[in-house]
Design an enzyme around this catalytic site. Structure first.
Site, PDB file in Angstrom:
ATOM      1  N   TYR A 254      46.982  48.995  32.265  1.00  0.00           N
ATOM      2  CA  TYR A 254      46.642  50.174  33.075  1.00  0.00           C
ATOM      3  C   TYR A 254      46.067  51.299  32.215  1.00  0.00           C
ATOM      4  CZ  TYR A 254      49.063  48.548  37.344  1.00  0.00           C
ATOM      5  OH  TYR A 254      49.460  47.881  38.475  1.00  0.00           O
TER       6      TYR A 254
HETATM    7  C1  SAM Z   1      48.427  49.037  41.465  1.00  0.00           C
HETATM    8  S1  SAM Z   1      49.986  48.671  42.146  1.00  0.00           S
HETATM    9  C2  SAM Z   1      50.064  46.938  41.924  1.00  0.00           C
HETATM   10  C3  SAM Z   1      50.497  46.237  43.186  1.00  0.00           C
HETATM   11  C4  SAM Z   1      51.929  46.352  43.507  1.00  0.00           C
HETATM   12  N1  SAM Z   1      52.716  45.444  42.699  1.00  0.00           N
HETATM   13  C5  SAM Z   1      52.222  46.116  44.969  1.00  0.00           C
HETATM   14  O1  SAM Z   1      53.222  45.474  45.285  1.00  0.00           O
HETATM   15  O2  SAM Z   1      51.505  46.646  45.815  1.00  0.00           O
HETATM   16  C6  SAM Z   1      51.019  49.371  40.924  1.00  0.00           C
HETATM   17  C7  SAM Z   1      52.480  49.233  41.201  1.00  0.00           C
HETATM   18  O3  SAM Z   1      52.887  47.887  40.926  1.00  0.00           O
HETATM   19  C8  SAM Z   1      54.128  47.858  40.236  1.00  0.00           C
HETATM   20  N2  SAM Z   1      53.873  47.326  38.884  1.00  0.00           N
HETATM   21  C9  SAM Z   1      52.687  47.022  38.333  1.00  0.00           C
HETATM   22  N3  SAM Z   1      52.834  46.521  37.093  1.00  0.00           N
HETATM   23  C10 SAM Z   1      54.144  46.534  36.825  1.00  0.00           C
HETATM   24  C11 SAM Z   1      54.927  46.177  35.692  1.00  0.00           C
HETATM   25  N4  SAM Z   1      54.389  45.685  34.576  1.00  0.00           N
HETATM   26  N5  SAM Z   1      56.270  46.333  35.775  1.00  0.00           N
HETATM   27  C12 SAM Z   1      56.841  46.827  36.890  1.00  0.00           C
HETATM   28  N6  SAM Z   1      56.152  47.196  37.995  1.00  0.00           N
HETATM   29  C13 SAM Z   1      54.825  47.055  37.966  1.00  0.00           C
HETATM   30  C14 SAM Z   1      54.612  49.280  40.189  1.00  0.00           C
HETATM   31  O4  SAM Z   1      55.387  49.494  41.330  1.00  0.00           O
HETATM   32  C15 SAM Z   1      53.336  50.094  40.281  1.00  0.00           C
HETATM   33  O5  SAM Z   1      53.530  51.361  40.819  1.00  0.00           O
END
Ligand code: SAM
Length: 513
Positions: free
Chosen positions: A313
């Site tokens: 990110y």
């Molecule tokens: C761009 S969104 C990705 C899609 C998301 N996982 C969803 O269920 O809609 C970003 C969110 O995904 C989760 N996320 C993404 N990468 C992560 C990681 N490495 N560890 C924990 N949570 C993560 C977090 O909740 C973050 O705010």
């Protein structure tokens, strides 16, 4: 998306005559982000509600959240909801030959349907599927949104469309969005008590205060006068949800005025082991004369069938920023940042001269220095500190004849009194900051070693232990400096040397007349 300034608590060192403010801001990177995106939005002073730590202890040993309740406590979307969204995105022109949305430990993610090589394009999303300020401007609420900040108009659009339910053309997308994330903006008071004393707490409260003030404006200026268009009630919690969605899902270069939400692409999760950031995606033209814009996503690493495609990110974000934006942190020292904020006080008798010098050297009345665990102090921190502390017999350096050379002088110790003052102020500020935490580093490390922490508590413990370590590191740097004060070379000595008035052994040379 648009960032918001984060103005946490001020710490006033007890024993010293001038003030140092310590607060967390988005890190050095963060400073850039702050300057570029948000810094005019928050009031300078924030009031911190009193947080009561003891109640929070009960949460420490709760088991990690279970998948059945959804990643963040709200219900997970069902498989059929995800299928509907997938079909909807494909009908609208999204191209994804090698992957599909699926359930993963991070909520939803993008799963490889075959082996994918590094740098292969995995997703192409046409502009018609993006949610942009222009799209909002052309929507039912468009005429009400002119003049609104980009993020405010998109947030309003999201809550407006969500309230429409089945009538919304965006329903398939809205249905797969999480109800919240583990971002600290969604934490309960009890959970926030776990970060008592941290810069992250004041930042979080500052951000929420900012969102609330923007909500009140939009409620008064847009929602309430247009009840015909907004028939159902829109609350601050709705607006905060939309803000959290934007912060967690907008790609790093598509924020601020360029804010865009890109459905499907925003299902991509972060993987800390991926170290390249910018090569993962681009916006390019497609079609005849390249008129149509598409968002194109590549996998930065090769991926096997069934594995998740992830990206990095933002390499520059501190853990506090990750916690605030996305609701996770990483165990890596360069993410453990404490921001020292220094200020030239208006009450300083030399305020005008000092400000002039600061400004001629790229600083202002307030300067932010991000200090990372295990890294040296930022090079301009000591000159700025010396400038702020300059006074008494050293004040002659502020005279205009020194204006062109003063910064060079400040890069080296000016006088014993000045150097002692900066050590004293910084050490006082560190001690004061350290005394505000409820736990010791050892207690936190023990909790982390035991494991089984609720995800939010784990973030809290990681943040507070990181901040305390950096504060201890800063304190030890200035403690060591305090012990060297007698051996340092100061301005007057250097000046005499330059004039050839100091001998090899440091003795003053006199002439016979
Ligand atoms: C761009 S969104 C990705 C899609 C998301 N996982 C969803 O269920 O809609 C970003 C969110 O995904 C989760 N996320 C993404 N990468 C992560 C990681 N490495 N560890 C924990 N949570 C993560 C977090 O909740 C973050 O705010």
């Amino acid at each position: 998306m648009e960032s918001v300034d984060k103005r946490p608590r001020r710490l006033v060192p007890q024993a010293c005559v001038w003030r140092v403010f310590i607060k967390l801001l988005f890190r050095g990177a963060s400073r850039r982000a702050r300057m570029a995106l948000l810094h005019h939005h928050l009031p300078f002073h924030l009031h911190l509600p009193t947080m009561t730590a003891p109640r929070a202890r009960a949460r420490l040993l709760l088991p990690a959240a279970t998948a059945s309740t959804g990643l963040h406590g709200g219900p997970s979307p069902s498989q059929s909801t995800v299928n509907t969204f997938w079909q909807w995105a494909a009908d609208k022109g999204a191209m994804a030959s090698a992957l599909m949305p699926g359930f993963v430990p991070e909520g939803l993610g993008l799963l490889a349907q075959r082996s994918i090589s590094r740098n292969e394009v995995v997703l192409e999303i046409p502009k018609s599927l993006w949610i942009t300020p222009d799209l909002v401007a052309a929507s039912d609420i468009g005429r009400l949104c002119s003049g609104l900040k980009s993020w405010v108009s998109i947030a309003l659009f999201l809550v407006f469309e969500r309230a429409k339910g089945d009538a919304s053309a965006w329903r398939p997308y809205l249905d797969i969005l999480p109800h919240s994330t583990d971002s600290t903006i969604f934490w309960s008071e009890e959970e926030l008590a776990e970060i008592q004393g941290t810069q992250l707490l004041s930042t979080t409260l500052g951000v929420k205060e900012y969102v609330q003030s923007e909500f009140l404006k939009v409620e008064n200026d847009v929602i309430l006068p247009n009840r015909d268009i907004f028939p159902s009630t829109i609350t601050y919690d709705d607006f905060l949800w939309a803000f959290g969605i934007l912060r967690s899902r907008a790609f790093s270069r598509l924020r601020g005025e360029n804010l865009v939400l890109i459905p499907l692409a925003d299902l991509i999760n972060h993987n800390y082991s991926i170290k390249s950031e910018d090569v993962s995606w681009e916006i390019k033209g497609k079609g005849l004369f390249s008129r149509e814009l598409i968002f194109s996503l590549r996998t930065p690493v090769s991926v096997n069938l069934g594995e998740q495609v992830c990206i990095q990110y933002d390499l520059k974000k501190s853990n506090a920023e990750l916690a605030l934006d996305y609701g996770f942190i990483e165990a890596s020292p360069e993410r453990e940042i404490y921001t020292l904020t220094l200020e030239i006080a208006e009450s300083d008798p030399f305020y005008g001269d000092k400000l002039d010098i600061a400004e001629s050297n790229g600083f202002g009345e307030t300067a932010y220095f991000d200090i990372a665990l295990g890294s040296a102090l930022p090079p301009s921190m000591l000159p700025y500190l010396r400038l702020v502390a300059l006074g008494g017999p050293d004040a002659f350096l502020l005279e205009s004849i020194f204006r062109n050379s003063i910064w060079g002088h400040l890069e080296l110790p000016v006088s014993r009194a000045n150097e002692e003052m900066i050590c004293c102020v910084v050490r006082d500020a560190c001690k004061s900051a350290l005394s505000a935490y409820q736990t010791t580093i050892e207690e936190d490390e023990e909790l982390l070693e035991k494991g089984q922490l609720d995800p939010r508590v784990k973030i809290a413990v990681g943040i507070r232990v990181g901040e305390k370590k950096v504060l201890q590191q800063i304190d030890s740097i200035f403690r060591a400096r305090e012990q060297e004060l007698d051996g340092l070379e100061y301005y007057q000595e250097r000046r005499l040397k330059d004039l050839g008035l100091v001998g090899e052994q440091g003795e003053i040379i006199f002439w016979e007349s």
